[in-house]
Design an enzyme around this catalytic site. Sequence first.
Site, PDB file in Angstrom:
ATOM      1  N   GLY A 219       0.738  -1.453  -0.076  1.00 63.90           N
ATOM      2  CA  GLY A 219      -0.185   0.103   0.023  1.00 63.90           C
ATOM      3  C   GLY A 219       0.663   1.228  -0.055  1.00 63.90           C
ATOM      4  O   GLY A 219       1.833   1.325  -0.640  1.00 63.90           O
ATOM      5  N   ASP A 265       3.265   7.149 -11.075  1.00 60.23           N
ATOM      6  CA  ASP A 265       2.938   8.563 -11.950  1.00 60.23           C
ATOM      7  C   ASP A 265       1.448   8.579 -11.847  1.00 60.23           C
ATOM      8  O   ASP A 265       0.951   9.652 -11.550  1.00 60.23           O
ATOM      9  CB  ASP A 265       3.134   8.207 -13.346  1.00 60.23           C
TER      10      ASP A 265
END
Length: 371
Positions: A219, A265
């Site tokens: 995570g 990104d």
Amino acid sequence: MILTVTPNPAVDLTWEIDRIDIGGTHRADAGRVRAGGKGLNVARVAHAQGFEVQALTTFGGPTGEELRDELASSGVPHVLLPVAAATRRSAAWVDRSLGDTTIVNERGVSPSRAEWAEFVAAVFEQAVAASVVVISGSFPPGAPEGLLEALIAAAGERSVIVDTSGPALLAAADAGVAVLKPNRAELAEATGIADPIEGARELLHRGAELVLLSLGAEGMLAVGEVSSRRADRSLSEAAGTQGEAPILRAKLPRALAGNPTGAGDAAVAAVATLLDSGEFDTESIVRRATAWSAAAVLMPLAGEISPQHPELAAELTVAVIGPAGVADAVIGGTDAGPSHGCMAEETESALHPYDRPASVQPAAAPKKDTK
């Protein structure tokens, strides 16, 4: 508007292969070619989700012409500055059997000092209409010292997000940017601190506001909180009201297989879109960043996210694990906004060695329409 700045663009080449055997010969269908570099990927994702963007980068040589032509066909608004050095290439091999990707990135060739000065000037000019500036990716070997600081200074009082590594990560923190997004290895390498939370706190101590730390399948951590303007942080520190940074952790209950090339990104795009919308809540930021990052893994090419991202956001759990470092809450919800009651309590640098053009001065960030 979100302005993305890509100092080291690339022509991305991607092949999907049934199974990669090291040392073997492989056959594949025709590869896909795309204008790449981390900032361009950020712009693609944000643009596809309906946000106003402007992508700024360079292009040079035959590979640069490929980048220019593909970016023109993409529909992403952009400004390209011509340079003498050829644009680098990046190759990705996606192993279908393992759901994994092998990547080789050319390092790139640095533009000349005069070309870099034009690049910094272009950031000043394009930032006039922006509320958020994203500086993303590597710098080619030989890039002048102080370049990153000059690019950050060009943003004025806008929210600045930086996704880079090595000494540049520390330089961005020292410049007081809004958000840094390293992964665990990049953070440890830059700070020399093995513990990720302590490493993130070191970046906050240096001047960053929020550190989003990618943990892969584990995570994402969010350490700190973003103010609406860069000036607000110094004011809160002067008043002694900053307190110890809150720490949140977002995680999916299941692992995803796919192409992780553009996952970071997509996370940066998620943060930029929220800040551009006037949303500075840390829970909202880490939830969208984690969901969009996961959605990028499900797509074959960097610069895209799966339409499943709302469902992924709903699956996420966000745990408040600090400042004390003990998990005291688990937050469920969606990407629609913060879940109330779930949060833990808690001068521009000089442009030397670049000369600021007299006709280009950093403008104040435009006021957001709150209607």
